[in-house]
Every structure is written in structure tokens, then in C-alpha cells.
Scaffold this motif. Sequence first.
Motif, PDB file in Angstrom:
ATOM      1  N   SER A   1      71.039  74.238  38.128  1.00  0.00           N
ATOM      2  CA  SER A   1      71.266  74.607  36.488  1.00  0.00           C
ATOM      3  C   SER A   1      71.161  75.960  36.092  1.00  0.00           C
ATOM      4  O   SER A   1      71.261  76.181  34.996  1.00  0.00           O
ATOM      5  CB  SER A   1      70.383  73.637  35.768  1.00  0.00           C
ATOM      6  OG  SER A   1      70.454  72.247  36.032  1.00  0.00           O
ATOM      7  N   ARG A   2      70.676  76.957  37.043  1.00  0.00           N
ATOM      8  CA  ARG A   2      70.686  78.141  36.706  1.00  0.00           C
ATOM      9  C   ARG A   2      71.746  79.006  36.276  1.00  0.00           C
ATOM     10  O   ARG A   2      72.768  78.883  36.760  1.00  0.00           O
ATOM     11  CB  ARG A   2      69.751  78.958  37.871  1.00  0.00           C
ATOM     12  CG  ARG A   2      69.380  80.434  37.783  1.00  0.00           C
ATOM     13  CD  ARG A   2      69.851  81.375  38.682  1.00  0.00           C
ATOM     14  NE  ARG A   2      71.083  81.650  38.647  1.00  0.00           N
ATOM     15  CZ  ARG A   2      71.867  82.494  37.845  1.00  0.00           C
ATOM     16  NH1 ARG A   2      71.393  83.063  36.659  1.00  0.00           N
ATOM     17  NH2 ARG A   2      73.206  82.309  37.984  1.00  0.00           N
ATOM     18  N   GLN A   3      71.922  79.698  35.155  1.00  0.00           N
ATOM     19  CA  GLN A   3      72.893  80.317  34.680  1.00  0.00           C
ATOM     20  C   GLN A   3      72.382  81.406  33.566  1.00  0.00           C
ATOM     21  O   GLN A   3      71.494  81.360  33.213  1.00  0.00           O
ATOM     22  CB  GLN A   3      73.965  79.354  33.813  1.00  0.00           C
ATOM     23  CG  GLN A   3      73.201  78.454  32.731  1.00  0.00           C
ATOM     24  CD  GLN A   3      74.337  77.473  32.348  1.00  0.00           C
ATOM     25  OE1 GLN A   3      74.958  77.774  31.616  1.00  0.00           O
ATOM     26  NE2 GLN A   3      73.726  76.213  32.595  1.00  0.00           N
TER      27      GLN A   3
ATOM     28  N   GLY B   1      58.649  69.558  34.627  1.00  0.00           N
ATOM     29  CA  GLY B   1      59.742  70.305  34.923  1.00  0.00           C
ATOM     30  C   GLY B   1      60.779  69.817  35.912  1.00  0.00           C
ATOM     31  O   GLY B   1      60.485  68.706  36.640  1.00  0.00           O
ATOM     32  N   MET B   2      62.008  70.592  36.138  1.00  0.00           N
ATOM     33  CA  MET B   2      62.734  69.997  36.983  1.00  0.00           C
ATOM     34  C   MET B   2      62.334  70.340  38.441  1.00  0.00           C
ATOM     35  O   MET B   2      61.521  71.048  38.798  1.00  0.00           O
ATOM     36  CB  MET B   2      64.144  70.580  36.759  1.00  0.00           C
ATOM     37  CG  MET B   2      64.827  70.257  35.621  1.00  0.00           C
ATOM     38  SD  MET B   2      66.596  71.516  35.935  1.00  0.00           S
ATOM     39  CE  MET B   2      67.403  70.806  34.515  1.00  0.00           C
TER      40      MET B   2
ATOM     41  N   GLU C   1      63.491  73.961  31.684  1.00  0.00           N
ATOM     42  CA  GLU C   1      63.218  73.715  30.317  1.00  0.00           C
ATOM     43  C   GLU C   1      64.316  73.551  29.251  1.00  0.00           C
ATOM     44  O   GLU C   1      64.089  73.493  28.151  1.00  0.00           O
ATOM     45  CB  GLU C   1      62.057  74.429  29.764  1.00  0.00           C
ATOM     46  CG  GLU C   1      60.805  74.660  30.362  1.00  0.00           C
ATOM     47  CD  GLU C   1      60.043  73.183  30.473  1.00  0.00           C
ATOM     48  OE1 GLU C   1      60.183  72.360  29.181  1.00  0.00           O
ATOM     49  OE2 GLU C   1      59.929  72.500  31.496  1.00  0.00           O
ATOM     50  N   GLY C   2      65.588  73.862  29.854  1.00  0.00           N
ATOM     51  CA  GLY C   2      66.694  73.961  28.655  1.00  0.00           C
ATOM     52  C   GLY C   2      66.848  75.073  27.688  1.00  0.00           C
ATOM     53  O   GLY C   2      67.384  75.039  26.486  1.00  0.00           O
ATOM     54  N   LEU C   3      66.382  76.148  28.186  1.00  0.00           N
ATOM     55  CA  LEU C   3      66.431  77.360  27.385  1.00  0.00           C
ATOM     56  C   LEU C   3      67.712  78.477  27.676  1.00  0.00           C
ATOM     57  O   LEU C   3      67.971  78.513  29.079  1.00  0.00           O
ATOM     58  CB  LEU C   3      65.146  78.113  27.479  1.00  0.00           C
ATOM     59  CG  LEU C   3      63.611  77.612  27.218  1.00  0.00           C
ATOM     60  CD1 LEU C   3      62.592  78.453  27.522  1.00  0.00           C
ATOM     61  CD2 LEU C   3      63.831  76.857  25.954  1.00  0.00           C
TER      62      LEU C   3
END
Length: 219
Positions: free
Chosen positions: A47-49, A38-39, A177-179
Motif C-alpha cells: 500500500s506504500r505510496q 496495524g497492517m 494507518e491510512g494517512l
Amino acid sequence: MNTLTKLALGLMGQLKPLPPVGDAATLRSLPSPSLSGGMPLMSALSSRQSQRDFAPGPLPEQALSDLLWAAGGINRHELGGRTTPSAMNAQEVLIYVAMPQGIFLYEPVPHALLKMVASDVRRVTGNQDFVDAAPLDLVFVADHTRMKHVPAAQREAYAFATAGAMAQNVYLYCASEGLATVIRAWFDRDALSRAMGLDADHQLLLSQTVDPRKSEQLA
């Protein structure tokens, strides 16, 4: 079903679940959570959005396992400690998972999903149209019977604080995770309580939609 139709059905008391689709198993064991990779934390925060562009398609089983562990799994087995805090360790916030197969209760021990209702409740978890077909909707519910040592006037605030911590953990996992995910509080509480079979001691707090495909629509 669009938002206006859902609101109208809600006013008429007709916003109801659909029949389930897929596996009818009562207990759904999850693979062990992956606790590496993970990051880095600061990258995930960057990156949180919130994202609202969702499409049908199941979340991979490992991702579902890791997501639920991040939201409220056991991270200190000798103490029964969780990944999220709760007042006086009441662990009062339950995590329900609405999927096409039904609505499940996440059990941190034994890290599994217990089917509670054999209906597709996703459409009832929010007034937004995108919740109907998204792969899964989390529903955070406070069980006030677990908060007997917390003053009654403070229970709701404490439960919302715990649910907020859970939702943020989900956000950080999804960022890593790019979700796609978005937290929601706009839903018909009466309709959802009926659909989930909740009793008077259970309080609906928040919902959160998750999708395996990353969206470009930002909050």
C-alpha cells in the motif's frame, strides 16, 4: 501561496515563516506509542505510496506519537536502540516537526517534542504549495558533530541513508494507518536553515509532509 510565488520570494530572500498559532508550550509530551495493531508488513509495503493532496486539520495526538516513534523512536531501551539504523550508532539525523504552533525537535528520550522556534515554518519547508497548510512537515537534519568517528567524506552519504530509512518507516506507518505522505527534497535550503535557526554543523537532508486524510493521488 503558489509555487511560482514561493520561488520568487526565495530569490528575493523573502520566504519567511509566519507567526505561530495555538499552544505556546515549550515541551510537548507525547502519549506512549502504540506498539500493537496495524497492517502486516507485506500489506503495508503493497500500500506504500506518495500522495500530494493535503488539507488542514491536526494529526491526532496518538497518531503523531506513533509516527515519530516509527521514524526514529527507541525500540530497545536497554541499549538505546532506534527503529532506524545509523552508521556506528551515531544517531546523527534529527527529526524536526513543523506545525502551526512552531517547529519542534523530536526527543526520543523522553518521547516528547521540544519547541525550537516559535514560528509557523511549514511554508518554508518546501517549494510546493501544499506544504503551507498541511498538518505537519517533518524535516530531517544531520548533526555532523555526532559523526566524529565517521570519515568526513562519508558523512553526508551515511546521513542520507539514515534519513531515507526514517522516511520509509514513516511511509509504512502512513500506509498502515491510512494517512497521506510524500518525501520531498525541493526546498530553499538557505531560507529553511535561517527559519529553523540551524548552525553550520547541521545539514538539511529531506522533508516529508503528512496528512490524516488519505489521498487518491499516487506517485
